[in-house]
Scaffold this motif. Sequence first.
Motif, PDB file in Angstrom:
ATOM      1  N   UNK A 109       0.830  -1.209   0.000  1.00 13.47           N
ATOM      2  CA  UNK A 109       0.000   0.000   0.000  1.00 13.47           C
ATOM      3  C   UNK A 109       0.868   1.264   0.000  1.00 13.47           C
ATOM      4  N   UNK A 110       0.409   2.330  -0.687  1.00 11.18           N
ATOM      5  CA  UNK A 110       1.185   3.580  -0.773  1.00 11.18           C
ATOM      6  C   UNK A 110       1.623   4.113   0.583  1.00 11.18           C
ATOM      7  N   UNK A 111       0.740   4.041   1.591  1.00 12.86           N
ATOM      8  CA  UNK A 111       1.110   4.610   2.902  1.00 12.86           C
ATOM      9  C   UNK A 111       2.234   3.803   3.562  1.00 12.86           C
ATOM     10  N   UNK A 112       2.355   2.516   3.193  1.00 12.91           N
ATOM     11  CA  UNK A 112       3.464   1.701   3.717  1.00 12.91           C
ATOM     12  C   UNK A 112       4.739   2.052   2.939  1.00 12.91           C
ATOM     13  N   UNK A 113       4.618   2.179   1.624  1.00 14.75           N
ATOM     14  CA  UNK A 113       5.788   2.575   0.808  1.00 14.75           C
ATOM     15  C   UNK A 113       6.359   3.898   1.312  1.00 14.75           C
ATOM     16  N   UNK A 114       5.470   4.797   1.715  1.00 13.58           N
ATOM     17  CA  UNK A 114       5.910   6.115   2.193  1.00 13.58           C
ATOM     18  C   UNK A 114       6.828   6.027   3.414  1.00 13.58           C
ATOM     19  N   UNK A 115       6.680   4.971   4.205  1.00  9.37           N
ATOM     20  CA  UNK A 115       7.490   4.821   5.420  1.00  9.37           C
ATOM     21  C   UNK A 115       8.836   4.148   5.144  1.00  9.37           C
ATOM     22  N   UNK A 116       9.012   3.639   3.917  1.00 10.36           N
ATOM     23  CA  UNK A 116      10.183   2.798   3.644  1.00 10.36           C
ATOM     24  C   UNK A 116      11.439   3.623   3.384  1.00 10.36           C
ATOM     25  N   UNK A 117      12.577   3.059   3.776  1.00  5.50           N
ATOM     26  CA  UNK A 117      13.864   3.666   3.443  1.00  5.50           C
ATOM     27  C   UNK A 117      14.236   3.312   2.006  1.00  5.50           C
ATOM     28  N   UNK A 118      13.844   2.118   1.587  1.00  6.15           N
ATOM     29  CA  UNK A 118      14.116   1.678   0.217  1.00  6.15           C
ATOM     30  C   UNK A 118      12.865   0.996  -0.331  1.00  6.15           C
ATOM     31  N   UNK A 119      12.467   1.395  -1.547  1.00  2.00           N
ATOM     32  CA  UNK A 119      11.331   0.769  -2.229  1.00  2.00           C
ATOM     33  C   UNK A 119      11.874   0.214  -3.536  1.00  2.00           C
ATOM     34  N   UNK A 120      11.415  -0.959  -3.943  1.00  2.80           N
ATOM     35  CA  UNK A 120      11.929  -1.461  -5.213  1.00  2.80           C
ATOM     36  C   UNK A 120      11.298  -2.740  -5.672  1.00  2.80           C
ATOM     37  N   UNK A 121      11.870  -3.299  -6.756  1.00  2.00           N
ATOM     38  CA  UNK A 121      11.441  -4.608  -7.240  1.00  2.00           C
ATOM     39  C   UNK A 121      12.224  -5.678  -6.480  1.00  2.00           C
ATOM     40  N   UNK A 122      11.944  -6.930  -6.778  1.00  2.00           N
ATOM     41  CA  UNK A 122      12.571  -8.014  -6.005  1.00  2.00           C
ATOM     42  C   UNK A 122      14.092  -7.995  -6.137  1.00  2.00           C
ATOM     43  N   UNK A 123      14.609  -7.663  -7.319  1.00  2.00           N
ATOM     44  CA  UNK A 123      16.058  -7.688  -7.507  1.00  2.00           C
ATOM     45  C   UNK A 123      16.729  -6.569  -6.721  1.00  2.00           C
ATOM     46  N   UNK A 124      16.186  -5.364  -6.845  1.00  2.79           N
ATOM     47  CA  UNK A 124      16.758  -4.231  -6.117  1.00  2.79           C
ATOM     48  C   UNK A 124      16.767  -4.529  -4.616  1.00  2.79           C
ATOM     49  N   UNK A 125      15.661  -5.070  -4.117  1.00  3.44           N
ATOM     50  CA  UNK A 125      15.558  -5.291  -2.671  1.00  3.44           C
ATOM     51  C   UNK A 125      16.520  -6.387  -2.207  1.00  3.44           C
ATOM     52  N   UNK A 126      16.748  -7.421  -3.047  1.00  4.06           N
ATOM     53  CA  UNK A 126      17.696  -8.441  -2.579  1.00  4.06           C
ATOM     54  C   UNK A 126      19.136  -7.920  -2.644  1.00  4.06           C
ATOM     55  N   UNK A 127      19.433  -7.059  -3.619  1.00  5.67           N
ATOM     56  CA  UNK A 127      20.779  -6.441  -3.659  1.00  5.67           C
ATOM     57  C   UNK A 127      20.960  -5.527  -2.456  1.00  5.67           C
ATOM     58  N   UNK A 128      19.931  -4.732  -2.191  1.00  5.79           N
ATOM     59  CA  UNK A 128      19.977  -3.768  -1.090  1.00  5.79           C
ATOM     60  C   UNK A 128      20.186  -4.487   0.248  1.00  5.79           C
ATOM     61  N   UNK A 129      19.504  -5.619   0.392  1.00  4.49           N
ATOM     62  CA  UNK A 129      19.532  -6.341   1.671  1.00  4.49           C
ATOM     63  C   UNK A 129      20.953  -6.686   2.127  1.00  4.49           C
ATOM     64  N   UNK A 130      21.888  -6.862   1.175  1.00  7.30           N
ATOM     65  CA  UNK A 130      23.252  -7.211   1.596  1.00  7.30           C
ATOM     66  C   UNK A 130      24.135  -5.989   1.862  1.00  7.30           C
TER      67      UNK A 130
END
Length: 301
Positions: free
Chosen positions: A24-45
């Motif tokens: 949901x948009x209001x949850x995305x608004x709280x995020x430090x990083x928003x992305x697709x599955x690849x971006x998020x798995x790269x970011x996680x490390x």
Amino acid sequence: MIQEEILRLKKEKDAVILAHYYVAPEVQEMADYIGDSFFLSKKAVELKEKIIVFCGVEFMGESAKMLNPDKKVLMPDLTADCPMAHMVTKETVDEARAKYDDLAVVCYVNSTAEIKSWSDVCVTSANAVKIVKKLPQKNILFIPDKNLAHFVAANAPEKNFIYNDGYCPRHEFMDAKEIAELKAEHPDAEVLVHPECNADIIKQADYVGSTSGIINYAAESKNKKFIIGTVKGVIYELLDRRPDAEFYFPKTEPICVNMAKITLEKLRDVLLSEDKEVMLPPEDINEKAKLTLERMLEYAK
Ligand code: 13P
Ligand code: SF4
């Protein structure tokens, strides 16, 4: 206000919030990083914080945990699970391995750790074509998603594909007629769709790509009208990047019921209680599954 509470807790607890474009948009608004599955798995490390809060579905939290075993990974709702992530059997993999010597088992990241552990390499929709093309093997068993498999096969004609019957219900049952109707209403709009869509939708598309692929395409296009064939959550980022443009979604609203389970209240609650923790899979599964993710990160470079 709940948003202030989340920010305060995040700071107090040294937590970082990752969110997929489908929440949901209001949850995305709280995020430090928003992305697709690849971006998020790269970011996680790359993260320094002690706690990762993953606003997405189970396989995303699980992958983040496998790549960061020493961090605490929390999810606002542990029942948010992607049905496609379970849609392949071990027999399918064993049969293909028995039949072909020169075989790579390529596993969409939308899969359980156990399914990953049967596989040679993981991919996401953002890097699947690139990685499959780099593999030395000629034969590719692509699991679990048949639609992404067909999309990759069309872009890697030098490979021999073996298909499995998995799919994302949201994209598989999207109605091609509803896209055709939108095209008739807005003939100057470009059609941007996710490769998890069924073949009748893909046929009508001007561009096929991951959620961030769709967003980047719209952000860079000179066009002002777009028909979007994926889950509605992407609208938040689309409008942020192209406030001047119009976006049309199929009449039957494409909602992922599991992503929709992630609410602001649950995000606040899990930061408070730290009780919805993602655990590592059993050691034998974890070791092999983690390797498929690490190979993905390596091949995608
Ligand atoms: P992306 O990797 O394109 O964000 O897709 C994730 C997903 O679950 C699509 O349904
Ligand atoms: Fe899974 Fe489909 Fe939801 Fe993506 S949209 S998380 S593939 S059910």
